[in-house]
Write a protein that holds these residues in place. Structure first.
Motif, PDB file in Angstrom:
ATOM      1  N   GLY A   1      29.407  -7.550   6.607  1.00 45.68           N
ATOM      2  CA  GLY A   1      28.361  -8.151   7.420  1.00 45.68           C
ATOM      3  C   GLY A   1      27.512  -9.196   6.717  1.00 45.68           C
ATOM      4  N   ARG A   2      27.600  -9.287   5.392  1.00 42.61           N
ATOM      5  CA  ARG A   2      26.835 -10.316   4.676  1.00 42.61           C
ATOM      6  C   ARG A   2      27.385 -11.691   5.016  1.00 42.61           C
ATOM      7  NH1 ARG A   2      27.606  -9.216  -1.333  1.00 42.61           N
ATOM      8  NH2 ARG A   2      29.536  -8.324  -0.554  1.00 42.61           N
ATOM      9  N   ARG A   3      26.498 -12.689   4.966  1.00 47.79           N
ATOM     10  CA  ARG A   3      26.912 -14.090   5.149  1.00 47.79           C
ATOM     11  C   ARG A   3      26.750 -14.809   3.820  1.00 47.79           C
ATOM     12  NH1 ARG A   3      24.226 -17.278   9.626  1.00 47.79           N
ATOM     13  NH2 ARG A   3      25.812 -18.710   8.925  1.00 47.79           N
ATOM     14  N   VAL A   4      27.796 -15.515   3.425  1.00 48.46           N
ATOM     15  CA  VAL A   4      27.805 -16.204   2.141  1.00 48.46           C
ATOM     16  C   VAL A   4      28.161 -17.667   2.382  1.00 48.46           C
ATOM     17  CG1 VAL A   4      28.952 -16.311  -0.110  1.00 48.46           C
ATOM     18  CG2 VAL A   4      28.505 -14.100   0.944  1.00 48.46           C
ATOM     19  N   ALA A   5      27.520 -18.555   1.655  1.00 50.21           N
ATOM     20  CA  ALA A   5      27.837 -19.980   1.753  1.00 50.21           C
ATOM     21  C   ALA A   5      29.217 -20.222   1.157  1.00 50.21           C
ATOM     22  CB  ALA A   5      26.785 -20.815   1.028  1.00 50.21           C
ATOM     23  N   GLY A   6      30.124 -20.716   1.991  1.00 48.54           N
ATOM     24  CA  GLY A   6      31.464 -21.081   1.536  1.00 48.54           C
ATOM     25  C   GLY A   6      31.495 -22.560   1.179  1.00 48.54           C
ATOM     26  N   ASN A   7      32.624 -23.202   1.455  1.00 41.78           N
ATOM     27  CA  ASN A   7      32.721 -24.613   1.101  1.00 41.78           C
ATOM     28  C   ASN A   7      31.899 -25.470   2.063  1.00 41.78           C
ATOM     29  OD1 ASN A   7      34.334 -24.773   3.417  1.00 41.78           O
ATOM     30  ND2 ASN A   7      35.944 -25.918   2.418  1.00 41.78           N
ATOM     31  N   ARG A   8      31.731 -26.716   1.685  1.00 39.00           N
ATOM     32  CA  ARG A   8      31.012 -27.690   2.501  1.00 39.00           C
ATOM     33  C   ARG A   8      31.955 -28.827   2.841  1.00 39.00           C
ATOM     34  NH1 ARG A   8      27.596 -29.458  -1.758  1.00 39.00           N
ATOM     35  NH2 ARG A   8      29.043 -28.244  -2.966  1.00 39.00           N
ATOM     36  N   ILE A   9      31.752 -29.404   4.023  1.00 37.99           N
ATOM     37  CA  ILE A   9      32.467 -30.614   4.417  1.00 37.99           C
ATOM     38  C   ILE A   9      31.443 -31.735   4.360  1.00 37.99           C
ATOM     39  CG2 ILE A   9      33.832 -31.760   6.194  1.00 37.99           C
ATOM     40  CD1 ILE A   9      34.454 -28.922   7.303  1.00 37.99           C
ATOM     41  N   ILE A  10      31.807 -32.815   3.671  1.00 35.48           N
ATOM     42  CA  ILE A  10      30.846 -33.883   3.386  1.00 35.48           C
ATOM     43  C   ILE A  10      31.381 -35.203   3.908  1.00 35.48           C
ATOM     44  CG2 ILE A  10      29.580 -35.050   1.536  1.00 35.48           C
ATOM     45  CD1 ILE A  10      30.152 -32.375  -0.086  1.00 35.48           C
ATOM     46  N   ARG A  11      30.527 -35.951   4.589  1.00 37.82           N
ATOM     47  CA  ARG A  11      30.903 -37.246   5.166  1.00 37.82           C
ATOM     48  C   ARG A  11      29.807 -38.269   4.885  1.00 37.82           C
ATOM     49  NH1 ARG A  11      29.667 -36.384  11.643  1.00 37.82           N
ATOM     50  NH2 ARG A  11      27.431 -36.065  11.376  1.00 37.82           N
ATOM     51  N   GLY A  12      29.974 -39.465   5.431  1.00 34.03           N
ATOM     52  CA  GLY A  12      28.943 -40.500   5.395  1.00 34.03           C
ATOM     53  C   GLY A  12      28.538 -40.926   3.998  1.00 34.03           C
ATOM     54  N   GLU A  13      27.245 -41.221   3.843  1.00 37.15           N
ATOM     55  CA  GLU A  13      26.731 -41.678   2.546  1.00 37.15           C
ATOM     56  C   GLU A  13      26.975 -40.654   1.456  1.00 37.15           C
ATOM     57  OE1 GLU A  13      25.654 -44.497   0.993  1.00 37.15           O
ATOM     58  OE2 GLU A  13      26.374 -45.266   2.900  1.00 37.15           O
ATOM     59  N   ALA A  14      26.834 -39.386   1.794  1.00 39.48           N
ATOM     60  CA  ALA A  14      27.064 -38.338   0.791  1.00 39.48           C
ATOM     61  C   ALA A  14      28.507 -38.396   0.293  1.00 39.48           C
ATOM     62  CB  ALA A  14      26.747 -36.962   1.370  1.00 39.48           C
ATOM     63  N   ALA A  15      29.455 -38.642   1.175  1.00 37.17           N
ATOM     64  CA  ALA A  15      30.860 -38.758   0.773  1.00 37.17           C
ATOM     65  C   ALA A  15      31.091 -40.002  -0.076  1.00 37.17           C
ATOM     66  CB  ALA A  15      31.767 -38.774   1.998  1.00 37.17           C
ATOM     67  N   HIS A  16      30.455 -41.107   0.278  1.00 38.75           N
ATOM     68  CA  HIS A  16      30.588 -42.317  -0.538  1.00 38.75           C
ATOM     69  C   HIS A  16      30.014 -42.091  -1.942  1.00 38.75           C
ATOM     70  CE1 HIS A  16      32.358 -45.107   2.286  1.00 38.75           C
ATOM     71  NE2 HIS A  16      31.536 -44.634   3.223  1.00 38.75           N
ATOM     72  N   THR A  17      28.924 -41.350  -2.026  1.00 39.49           N
ATOM     73  CA  THR A  17      28.334 -41.031  -3.330  1.00 39.49           C
ATOM     74  C   THR A  17      29.296 -40.178  -4.149  1.00 39.49           C
ATOM     75  OG1 THR A  17      26.096 -41.165  -2.433  1.00 39.49           O
ATOM     76  CG2 THR A  17      26.378 -39.911  -4.477  1.00 39.49           C
TER      77      THR A  17
END
Length: 163
Positions: free
Chosen positions: A23-39
């Motif tokens: 039942g715990r929630r854990v941060a998994g991977n992130r999907i990154i787009r836009g300026e953050a992806a260009h960085t």
């Protein structure tokens, strides 16, 4: 892009939240787009160039999207939860696909973790579930990285065990 739209994400980062069997929630991977992806693309190019490697063939233009792994503590939690599921003597095909998803959310190495997860889950499925083991979709890594947990762990027709 469809996930960003369907989940009304307005920024550049979509955080995958993974629900563990307890039942715990854990941060998994992130999907990154836009300026953050260009960085990220610029940082990656700089790191490769700093090692003296040719960056002329690296594709960082256009409208890139990247996935980023969870932090090490969350990765360890996801990995441990996957192994707990696989150790259950009452393992079901549904539990197995959840464990497989958790493993792809918790890479153990920077390079080659997709291949390791594919090989390990096929062998573990055969050993633990025999002919009841779900088939391995050819795009399992992509499904686990970009689809939400509910979608990525749904047993679809192409994953049904062979009889």
């Amino acid at each position: 892009a469809a996930r960003f739209a369907s989940e009304d994400i307005e920024g550049d980062v979509l955080q995958n939240w993974v629900e563990l069997p307890d039942g715990r929630r854990v941060a998994g991977n992130r999907i990154i787009r836009g300026e953050a992806a260009h960085t990220i693309g610029a940082e990656l190019t700089a790191r490769v160039a700093a090692r003296g490697l040719d960056v002329s063939r690296m594709e960082t233009g256009g409208d890139p999207m990247y996935t980023a792994t969870p932090d090490p503590a969350n990765s360890d939690t996801l990995f441990a939860a996957a192994l707990q599921l696989l150790a259950d003597p009452d393992l079901t095909p549904a539990d197995f696909v959840t464990a497989r998803y958790l493993l792809f959310q918790a890479p153990r190495t920077k390079k080659g973790s997709d291949a390791v997860n594919r090989t390990f889950t096929v062998a573990a499925g055969a050993a633990l579930l025999g002919h009841h083991a779900p088939a391995l979709p050819a795009d399992i890594d992509l499904r686990c990285y970009v689809l939400g947990q509910h979608t990525a762990t749904r047993l679809t027709h192409d994953q049904e065990p062979t009889r």
